[in-house]
Scaffold this motif. Structure first.
Motif, short mmCIF file in Angstrom:
data_model
loop_
_atom_site.label_atom_id
_atom_site.label_comp_id
_atom_site.label_asym_id
_atom_site.label_seq_id
_atom_site.Cartn_x
_atom_site.Cartn_y
_atom_site.Cartn_z
N SER B 204 0.81 -1.11 0.32
CA SER B 204 0.18 0.25 0.13
C SER B 204 1.13 1.33 -0.14
O SER B 204 1.39 1.53 0.74
N GLU B 206 0.09 4.87 0.99
CA GLU B 206 -0.21 5.43 1.22
C GLU B 206 0.37 5.17 1.98
O GLU B 206 0.68 5.93 3.82
N ALA B 207 0.46 3.77 2.78
CA ALA B 207 0.66 3.50 4.83
C ALA B 207 1.75 3.57 4.06
O ALA B 207 2.31 3.65 5.18
N ALA B 208 2.54 3.20 3.31
CA ALA B 208 4.25 3.81 2.85
C ALA B 208 4.41 5.05 3.55
O ALA B 208 5.30 5.35 4.24
N LEU B 210 2.70 7.42 5.13
CA LEU B 210 2.53 7.70 6.24
C LEU B 210 3.01 7.40 6.74
O LEU B 210 3.18 7.41 8.39
#
Lengths: 513, 353
Positions: B204, B206-208, B210
């Motif tokens: 992900s 986005e998770a990375a 964040l």
């Protein structure tokens, strides 16, 4: 397995005798086990036409198994299902649909690139061979209007809000003449107004004589909506009756199997110096002139309606989204908030709103998820698998994460345990400020309570916490102060000791003193 | 719960073998069948030939694994391979020292990769499109500088001998290069934090972001590594043939992607690894060698190869599905986590399994 906590289950036969006519749906002695573990054990209950039955239980209590049996995804090992007085076999999803059972899951089954009308009539197209789209559209408009759902039948489903999508899903079920609608935690992913809208639709279903099975973790909703309730715990029925005869604490104690009183407000009283200071933060069209500060050991709750800019505020502070003006300081020194890694190095952590896509790496293991932020913070070059395993085992113990194997992907963990992995990721990196965006969304009550306790203990250790939540009781119980947002601005900052739900809502909807 | 945890515990090697067992099993079954029907395959000379055949695509595929793990793809590797070979041939013909020529050729590959990476990470164009465009343009550059003709050069130096065809302790030089590249790839992906970040981005992005992963830098690096591998493969190809040909890339891009996918790395990114890719590349080489030995014509070979790709991927999917259901079963056996299956994003509600 003992029968602890089980008190008032009437015998199924008595249940039948009591009802005048045959119930819309009745299950008798339903059991199902997976690999020797009982997921459902001798569960019996019934739902009358036009009745809303609340199905309550912690994650793992067997609610999903029950729903899956009723929707034809699983076959029961034992027990019977009766619909309108006759015994039925639910052989598969198609059979369930033919029997008038429709299930609306959290993960919706709509086609995002087709129109509302196309989705509604899918599989039942008007016209012979060639689809008559005009008829379909008119029919869809009329039908949706009749349900009080005002969406344009020609718009693409992709462009609808989550709430509208859910309501469309319910409408689709009704369009197929479903008589039993099962809603699997429909409100878990919705904000305040959307919830009201959905609940209104469910009440409309009741009036049409549709029976509804409603799964929810939010007991407030259950009391406003349901006629009867069924509580499951570890696959067994631990409570059954009229909503009018029960109360919040009673239901919770049936769910958790022990006496439970609503978490009493207990906040850390040793509050220190200002850690995070935000001055005049603005982002074009999203945030306007927001100032706030959080002290060490303090929880600043951030309340507001959906779209008020709470998540956007968190992202701006954390440096994910660009800001137009304003500044963020940590321990008195100004941050160049333009990059999450800089914020992380300065000591800010963010537990994001969307756990599965933003918080964890679903394909990586628990052991690989936890150290990732601290590796970045330290600028580590190497991965040390043995040390990671040990670290994960430590956190599994410390945060009581329920996991079979720390080396398997976190996809196999329940929501609450996944959230604990996200928290472990930040605690391991070491943070002074922790921003929690909807930390308990979609998590069962037991895990929620554990996360509350964790927040409390983090405060005592001197962390400054920003808590964003749509659940007001949660904000009220945990926060020292509550910042209420409205349309991207600070509407009020309230004292946590004296604030009430009514007061917060008053400011959240833009009320002025 | 504790007994379950202990029985689940196993050595890292055991886990690797288990995770790649389908590829390995297919490999072994093929070997057994061959032993029966095409014994000539096991002549040492032929085995060495297979090793040699696997090495160039193998090197490209290891680089490709980095990119595919991030959820991307690189279609330009074939063109980069050719450009690198052409560059080396022309530099040597212009009188440059062979080591310098090789280094410049490798850098050509890195530059091509950097351009891809910038297009993907900074300009945010889809990887397929960026690398489709560079594939065409880089081929154009090779054709232009060579005027379309292959560039012959003198490959008599030791280094070319090693890279192209020579033997070291009875093993072909290019195969050794492949093994070294594979080892570096495996170690980087497993033991470097960089490797972990690539998995994170593929899982992900986005998770990375964040979590603080500098996603742009990492993506550019992944494409640069892929370009470097393609450049190395170009040097190897040219060394072997004594020619830098502008069209030497052929279908190297598709072969490399095939090797990665057969090796169990998901095109969606986030899962897989370089060990699988090694087996994938070997499987492809064995297959084409066998068909040669059996006298199957080149046209028919293409048809069979396509079918094998589908079969291998089907098997791999089956294995993944089984792994997931095993895990679910294990999770269900735990009290109070019987509903874990619903936490799985891949679980399709309402579909019987």
């Amino acid at each position: 397995m003992n029968q602890r906590g089980f008190v008032d289950r009437p015998a199924p036969a008595a249940e039948v005798a009591r009802s005048q006519s045959s119930p819309r749906l009745e299950v008798r002695g339903l059991s199902k086990s997976f690999l020797g573990a009982n997921a459902l054990e001798d569960v019996s209950f019934s739902v009358a036409p036009g009745q809303v039955l609340a199905l309550i239980g912690e994650n793992g209590a067997g609610k999903s198994t029950l729903i899956r049996i009723l929707s034809g995804a699983h076959r029961p090992d034992a027990g019977e299902v009766w619909i309108n007085g006759s015994r039925v076999e639910i052989g598969g999803p198609k059979a369930a649909e033919d029997l008038g059972i429709a299930t609306v899951y959290q993960e919706l089954s709509l086609f995002p690139d087709l129109s509302v009308a196309e989705n509604l009539v899918f599989g039942q197209f008007p016209g012979k061979g060639v689809i008559n789209w005009r008829t379909a559209q008119e029919e869809a408009s009329r039908f949706l209007h009749g349900l009080g759902l005002h969406v344009d039948a020609t718009s693409k489903v992709r462009d609808l809000s989550i709430a509208e999508k859910q309501m469309l899903e319910i409408a689709k079920a009704l369009h197929r003449r479903a008589e039993i609608v099962i809603l699997d935690e429909p409100t878990a992913v919705l904000g305040g107004e959307d919830v009201d809208h959905l609940l209104r639709l469910v009440r409309g279903l009741k009036e049409r004589g549709v029976s509804v099975i409603f799964v929810s973790h939010r007991l407030e909703e259950v009391f406003g909506l349901a006629d009867r309730y069924v509580v499951l715990k570890d696959g067994k029925l631990t409570g059954l009756g009229d909503i009018a005869d029960t109360n919040h604490d009673d239901l919770v104690s049936k769910m958790v199997g022990r006496n439970f009183s609503r978490s009493h407000r207990s906040v850390n009283r040793r509050v220190g110096d200002v850690v995070l200071d935000v001055r005049n933060l603005s982002r074009e069209g999203v945030l306007r002139n927001i100032s706030l500060s959080v002290r060490s050991g303090e929880v600043l709750g951030i309340a507001g309606l959906r779209g008020a800019g709470r998540t956007e505020l968190a992202r701006a502070i954390f440096g994910v989204d660009p800001i137009t003006s304003g500044e963020v300081s940590l321990h008195g020194s100004k941050l160049a908030t333009k990059d999450p890694l800089q914020s992380i190095r300065a000591g800010i952590g963010l537990v994001p709103e969307e756990r599965k896509t933003q918080g964890i790496f679903i394909a990586l293991s628990t052991a690989a998820n936890i150290p990732i932020v601290s590796m970045l913070k330290r600028g580590a070059r190497w991965v040390r698998p043995a040390a990671e395993r040990q670290l994960a085992l430590d956190y599994v113990k410390k945060l009581r994460i329920k996991v079979a194997n720390v080396s398997s992907p976190v996809a196999s963990l329940s929501g609450g345990n996944q959230q604990k992995v996200v928290l472990a990721k930040w605690l391991n990196a070491g943070v002074d400020v922790l921003i929690l965006d909807e930390p308990t969304r979609g998590i069962d009550i037991g895990a929620k309570q554990e996360i509350y306790e964790l927040i409390h203990s983090l405060c005592e250790q001197g962390l400054a916490i920003l808590l964003i939540s749509s659940e007001l009781p949660e904000v009220l119980a945990l926060s020292h102060r509550i910042l209420v947002m409205h349309h991207g601005e600070v509407a009020a900052v309230l004292d946590g000791d004296t604030a009430t739900e009514e007061l917060v809502m008053f400011h959240a909807v833009g009320g002025k003193n | 719960m504790s007994s379950l945890a202990t029985t689940k515990r196993q050595s890292a090697l055991g886990r690797r073998l288990r995770n790649n067992w389908i590829t390995i099993l297919i490999f072994l079954v093929v070997v057994a069948a061959v032993l029966l029907f095409v014994p000539a395959f096991f002549q040492p000379a032929n085995l060495i030939n297979v090793a040699r055949q696997s090495s160039i695509i193998g090197v490209v595929a290891i680089g490709m694994t980095f990119v595919i793990l991030t959820g991307g793809i690189d279609l330009s590797v074939g063109s980069t391979l050719a450009l690198s070979g052409v560059t080396m041939a022309m530099l040597i013909n212009s009188g440059l020292d062979s080591t310098v020529a090789i280094i410049i050729s490798l850098l050509t590959g890195v530059v091509a990769g950097l351009i891809n990476g910038i297009g993907v990470a900074i300009l945010k164009i889809q990887p397929f499109i960026v690398t489709l465009a560079t594939m065409v343009s880089i081929l154009g550059i090779s054709l232009r500088v060579t005027n379309g003709g292959p560039q012959a050069f003198d490959n008599s130096g030791d280094i070319f001998n090693f890279l192209g065809s020579g033997d070291v302790f009875g093993l072909p030089g290019p195969f050794l290069v492949f093994l070294i590249v594979a080892a570096i790839g495996v170690l980087t992906l497993r033991y470097f934090s960089f490797g972990r970040y690539l998995y994170a981005i593929g899982g992900s992005s986005e998770a990375a972001r964040l979590s603080g992963v500098p996603t742009k830098k990492m993506l550019v690096a992944a494409y640069a590594i892929c370009g470097l591998a393609a450049g190395l493969a170009g040097v190897m190809t040219a060394s072997r043939l004594s020619v830098g040909g502008p069209t030497a890339g052929g279908l190297a891009n598709l072969d490399a992607i095939t090797a990665v996918v057969i090796g169990g790395t998901s095109l969606m990114g986030g899962t897989g690894g370089a060990i699988g890719t090694v087996f994938g590349a070997l499987l492809l080489a064995v297959l084409s060698n066998l068909m040669n030995l059996m006298g199957i014509g080149p046209f028919d070979q293409q048809i069979v190869k396509g079918a094998v790709i589908i079969l291998a991927v089907l098997f791999a999917m089956q294995a993944t599905r089984k792994r997931i259901s095993d895990r679910r079963g294990a999770a269900k056996a735990l009290p109070s986590s019987a509903e874990n299956a619903t936490a799985d994003p891949n679980a399709t509600p309402g579909v019987p399994q």
